[in-house]
Design an enzyme around this catalytic site. Structure first.
Site, PDB file in Angstrom:
ATOM      1  N   ASN A  96      27.301  40.077  44.184  1.00  7.70           N
ATOM      2  CA  ASN A  96      27.925  40.425  45.469  1.00  7.70           C
ATOM      3  C   ASN A  96      27.164  41.535  46.197  1.00  7.70           C
ATOM      4  O   ASN A  96      27.699  42.588  46.532  1.00  7.70           O
ATOM      5  CB  ASN A  96      29.381  40.837  45.261  1.00  7.70           C
ATOM      6  N   ASN A 279      41.437  43.036  43.127  1.00  3.41           N
ATOM      7  CA  ASN A 279      41.433  41.578  43.205  1.00  3.41           C
ATOM      8  C   ASN A 279      40.906  41.042  41.869  1.00  3.41           C
ATOM      9  O   ASN A 279      39.733  41.236  41.580  1.00  3.41           O
ATOM     10  CB  ASN A 279      40.524  41.112  44.349  1.00  3.41           C
ATOM     11  N   ASP A 306      35.135  45.833  35.138  1.00  2.00           N
ATOM     12  CA  ASP A 306      35.101  45.237  36.481  1.00  2.00           C
ATOM     13  C   ASP A 306      34.738  46.305  37.513  1.00  2.00           C
ATOM     14  O   ASP A 306      35.331  46.389  38.595  1.00  2.00           O
ATOM     15  CB  ASP A 306      36.422  44.560  36.826  1.00  2.00           C
ATOM     16  N   GLY A 325      38.832  46.713  44.900  1.00  4.16           N
ATOM     17  CA  GLY A 325      37.849  47.121  43.916  1.00  4.16           C
ATOM     18  C   GLY A 325      38.055  48.528  43.392  1.00  4.16           C
ATOM     19  O   GLY A 325      38.539  49.412  44.111  1.00  4.16           O
TER      20      GLY A 325
END
Length: 418
Positions: A96, A279, A306, A325
């Site tokens: 990303n 998310n 994450d 995030g």
């Protein structure tokens, strides 16, 4: 270079020295000798720390850095140093960025930028071109260049046939396909877990059903096509059950859970603090307990931070406008060690995720490459701003209790100590 690690309790259930206190001599990046006592010589770099424990180097299967394109959030150099100081000798980096990592040259760029660092970087290539979910990316070429898996970070593949084709095609080179567990048609424009808290706070909800429908679809496709499927960051009790049943059928499916989903619930949303906007979203206490049980029972294969740095301009804004995030590398060990026993979570940071992603796990034995994390499991403290090493500061664990301290790593013939 010769490094002598003194009086270290070895925590490696694959090693004959598991739970034994030993000296470890490393010469030129290789474990030369393990013994009760090793005589110190003048040219040795001696490491002697309070209540020192060592394990195989930790691996995080979902890490985001900003570079290229979002260097204001985090660059590769600092991100990899943060990972090393947090105990991680290997990280799988999500695609990303800007541009999206969807080609051979993109993968090669990441590999070249991370050359000769203590923490090894393993790119995850985008599954589809520009992560738009329309056409498959250059999967085979990316794998040849060093990509270890393929997925569109935090974006579901909505086209059923495209996912089917991806699972079929990846089998030609034993590729691992990632599928984010979210059905956008069900989730809609939701920004929090659908439940009592979202109703009280007036936040649009994302039903757990959105996760379940996507997982069921992917499992049906996997049963039809064969291949290997990894489902990242599951969040619900039902998801654990679905994957448990699929494994009983013999399907090659694995899954991960994020530290924040093991530790936090949507009760945190009452202050409308965007640090808790994630998310998938934080779920209920019932779901959190089911995830803990899934870790303990072995249904869940990997635990990930994450880690996803978001700059202050996109995070410290109104909750509904903030980007999803959290950062999590620095806090991962202290939070996990407060929730679980070492024997319950260390394997989900070492041999299990490395097996899922096809990486070598250098057990702590004489003659093996030294790939080691150093830590103290006993110190109790509180996670504060001083503990944040990342450029971005979007941690959901500020002022949360932690247990244990990471000292650093020895990996790629480099010693990194905080």
């Amino acid at each position: 270079m010769s490094t002598l690690i003194k009086n270290a309790t070895i925590f490696d259930n694959s090693s004959q020295y598991h739970l034994q206190k030993k000296d470890i001599l490393i010469i030129d990046g290789q474990i030369h000798k393990i013994a009760e006592t090793i005589k110190t010589e003048d040219h040795f770099k001696v490491i002697e720390l309070d209540n020192l424990h060592v394990s195989c180097g930790w691996f995080d299967s979902s890490v985001s850095f900003g570079e290229p394109g979002y260097e204001e959030r985090e660059n590769l150099e600092n991100g990899l140093l943060v990972a090393a100081k947090s105990g991680f000798t290997k990280v799988a980096v999500n695609p990303n960025t800007n541009p999206i990592v969807d080609s051979k040259s993109d993968v090669e760029y990441l590999k070249s930028k991370s050359f000769n660092t203590a923490t090894s970087l393993y790119p995850i290539g985008a599954l589809t071109q520009q992560s738009k979910g329309i056409e498959l990316a250059e999967l085979y070429d990316m794998q040849k260049s060093g990509a270890i898996a393929f997925g569109d970070y935090n974006l579901p593949i909505e086209n059923d046939n495209l996912m089917k084709v991806a699972l079929l095609y990846a089998q030609n080179f034993d590729g691992l396909v990632l599928s984010f567990p979210k059905n956008n048609k069900i989730a809609g424009v939701g920004i929090a877990n659908e439940g009592i808290n979202s109703t009280k706070l007036g936040l649009k909800g994302i039903p757990a059903l959105a996760e379940h429908i996507q997982i069921v679809r992917d499992l049906f496709l996997l049963e039809y096509t064969g291949g290997k499927l990894h489902i990242p960051t599951i969040t619900t009790a039902k998801s654990v059950e679905l994957i448990k049943e699929a494994k009983k059928k013999g399907l090659q499916v694995t899954c991960s859970v994020a530290v924040h989903h093991l530790a936090l619930t949507d009760d945190e949303l009452h202050g409308f603090d965007s640090r808790f906007k994630t998310n998938p979203p934080l779920r209920s206490e019932k779901d959190r307990k089911a995830l803990i049980k899934g870790v303990k029972s072995g249904i869940i294969d990997c635990i990930t931070s994450d880690h996803n740095p978001i700059d202050i301009e996109n995070k410290k804004v109104e909750f509904s406008q903030a980007e999803d995030g959290v950062i999590g590398l620095e806090s991962a060990f202290g939070i996990l060690n407060n929730l679980l026993e070492l024997e319950e979570f260390i394997p989900l940071l070492t041999n299990k995720p490395k097996t899922v992603f096809g990486l070598a796990d250098n057990i702590i034995e004489e003659g093996n490459k030294a790939d080691i994390t150093l830590f103290n499991p006993k110190i109790e403290s509180k996670f504060t701003q001083e503990h944040i090493l990342s450029t971005s500061k979007n941690s959901p664990f500020l002022n949360k209790k932690t247990k244990g301290e990471v000292y650093g790593v020895f990996a790629n013939n480099q010693l990194i100590i905080k």
